[in-house]
Enzyme design. Sequence first.
Site, PDB file in Angstrom:
ATOM      1  N   ARG A  34      14.451  10.207   1.810  1.00 32.68           N
ATOM      2  CA  ARG A  34      13.738   9.287   2.691  1.00 32.68           C
ATOM      3  C   ARG A  34      14.549   8.898   3.920  1.00 32.68           C
ATOM      4  O   ARG A  34      13.989   8.737   5.011  1.00 32.68           O
ATOM      5  CB  ARG A  34      13.358   8.025   1.904  1.00 32.68           C
ATOM      6  CG  ARG A  34      12.417   7.077   2.634  1.00 32.68           C
ATOM      7  CD  ARG A  34      12.219   5.784   1.878  1.00 32.68           C
ATOM      8  NE  ARG A  34      11.132   4.969   2.431  1.00 32.68           N
ATOM      9  CZ  ARG A  34      10.944   3.689   2.183  1.00 32.68           C
ATOM     10  NH1 ARG A  34      11.778   3.044   1.374  1.00 32.68           N
ATOM     11  NH2 ARG A  34       9.949   3.019   2.719  1.00 32.68           N
ATOM     12  N   ASN A  87       6.968   3.262   7.610  1.00 32.41           N
ATOM     13  CA  ASN A  87       7.171   4.219   6.533  1.00 32.41           C
ATOM     14  C   ASN A  87       6.726   3.510   5.258  1.00 32.41           C
ATOM     15  O   ASN A  87       7.281   2.469   4.894  1.00 32.41           O
ATOM     16  CB  ASN A  87       8.647   4.630   6.464  1.00 32.41           C
ATOM     17  CG  ASN A  87       8.904   5.684   5.408  1.00 32.41           C
ATOM     18  OD1 ASN A  87       9.008   5.374   4.222  1.00 32.41           O
ATOM     19  ND2 ASN A  87       9.054   6.924   5.833  1.00 32.41           N
ATOM     20  N   SER A  88       5.701   4.028   4.590  1.00 30.81           N
ATOM     21  CA  SER A  88       5.093   3.339   3.452  1.00 30.81           C
ATOM     22  C   SER A  88       6.053   3.246   2.281  1.00 30.81           C
ATOM     23  O   SER A  88       6.995   4.031   2.147  1.00 30.81           O
ATOM     24  CB  SER A  88       3.833   4.069   3.008  1.00 30.81           C
ATOM     25  OG  SER A  88       2.882   4.102   4.042  1.00 30.81           O
ATOM     26  N   LYS A  89       5.793   2.277   1.394  1.00 34.40           N
ATOM     27  CA  LYS A  89       6.635   2.121   0.213  1.00 34.40           C
ATOM     28  C   LYS A  89       6.541   3.389  -0.632  1.00 34.40           C
ATOM     29  O   LYS A  89       5.452   3.963  -0.802  1.00 34.40           O
ATOM     30  CB  LYS A  89       6.246   0.879  -0.575  1.00 34.40           C
ATOM     31  CG  LYS A  89       4.869   0.860  -1.155  1.00 34.40           C
ATOM     32  CD  LYS A  89       4.507  -0.501  -1.742  1.00 34.40           C
ATOM     33  CE  LYS A  89       5.428  -0.887  -2.881  1.00 34.40           C
ATOM     34  NZ  LYS A  89       5.009  -2.145  -3.552  1.00 34.40           N
ATOM     35  N   PHE A 231      -2.916  -0.555   4.518  1.00 27.77           N
ATOM     36  CA  PHE A 231      -2.395   0.255   5.606  1.00 27.77           C
ATOM     37  C   PHE A 231      -2.790  -0.354   6.943  1.00 27.77           C
ATOM     38  O   PHE A 231      -3.807  -1.050   7.049  1.00 27.77           O
ATOM     39  CB  PHE A 231      -2.963   1.687   5.537  1.00 27.77           C
ATOM     40  CG  PHE A 231      -2.195   2.614   4.635  1.00 27.77           C
ATOM     41  CD1 PHE A 231      -1.080   3.289   5.097  1.00 27.77           C
ATOM     42  CD2 PHE A 231      -2.591   2.809   3.326  1.00 27.77           C
ATOM     43  CE1 PHE A 231      -0.371   4.139   4.274  1.00 27.77           C
ATOM     44  CE2 PHE A 231      -1.896   3.663   2.488  1.00 27.77           C
ATOM     45  CZ  PHE A 231      -0.773   4.328   2.965  1.00 27.77           C
TER      46      PHE A 231
END
Length: 359
Positions: A34, A87-89, A231
């Site tokens: 990541r 940046n999503s979990k 989102f």
Amino acid sequence: MTHWPQRQAALLDALAASGALPSDWRPAFEAVPRHQFIPQEVWRQEASCVPVEAGDEWWSLVYSDTPIVTQLDDGRPGGPGIATSSNSKPSLVARMLGALDVTEGHRVLEIGTGTGWNAALLSARLGSRRVTTVEVDQDVAAEAEKAIRSAGYSPRVVHADGEQGFADDAPYNRVIATCSVRRVPPAWIEQTAPGGFILAPLGLDFWSGALLRLRVADGTAQGRAVGGVQFMPMRSHRPAQDAPVDDSTARPSPGALVPETLASLGFALYASARLPGIAMTQGQHDGVPQVWLWDRQGSAATVTDREVWQYGPRDLWDEVTEVHAVYIRAGAPAAEEFGVTVDSGGQRLWLRSPEHPVV
């Protein structure tokens, strides 16, 4: 930095133990760290966006199951500090990729490249030539493509409005959106192969955030909610600016106990169809739990167990409680009992069966 492999392994172990990370996706997550997709200047989303210091705080955030804000105010300086790209979990990324149900040979269209991590994960799983990703922000697209290339992958990265999809590489077996939409765009349906799936977050006014999984056949996309997600909205689907509320119209009434189901995803979906245009959020004010309602045309309400205040031409709290009573009489259905059909006639929400639309 030398300890990132241990941090990554610990995070992936935790995601696997929780059930968020499917075993068939773990090799891709191991191959695509990541941190390679997180810029140095980032923010933590709290009540507001809080800058994250370089060093251990940055590394700890990167390898935690936490979303990371990567852009404020569409990249324009001097704005109010509203998160516009992230940046999503990791647990959400893993859960959505699992729900995408890809297999070897599938072609995937991603709407919302963001940092590029999701596109790289898809490339690691399927091969770069089978992945197309679309990003509306030119600077975000350029930085994402740079990060993806540095990680060793080469999907097609397109700077365009994702609402139009990308017809050049169609048809796709899967379409996945990493931004919420108010309605599923017709172009996505047209560009999905028969029998393929669209996985998209539905973001309506009433605090919703349902993840839709829709199968495409004969020009129609139909399926159910498969959980809740939050989102940022697609830019062309952002809500209109709220009209001002006239405080002189304030009308007090006794406080009300807010039922737990008012904040459920099931009721959010139901209310989005029965009360279009009404928005809700909840939290605390001065330590007191509170609900806020507004309709973007100048009506609003605040609700606590101490008092209710309503403003503007509509009594929003009265409208919401009336619809909530109907929802309870219907059995307080969970989000997974709702579905959506999208065809040439528009988008319709239904309960338990397409033959029972919510109107």
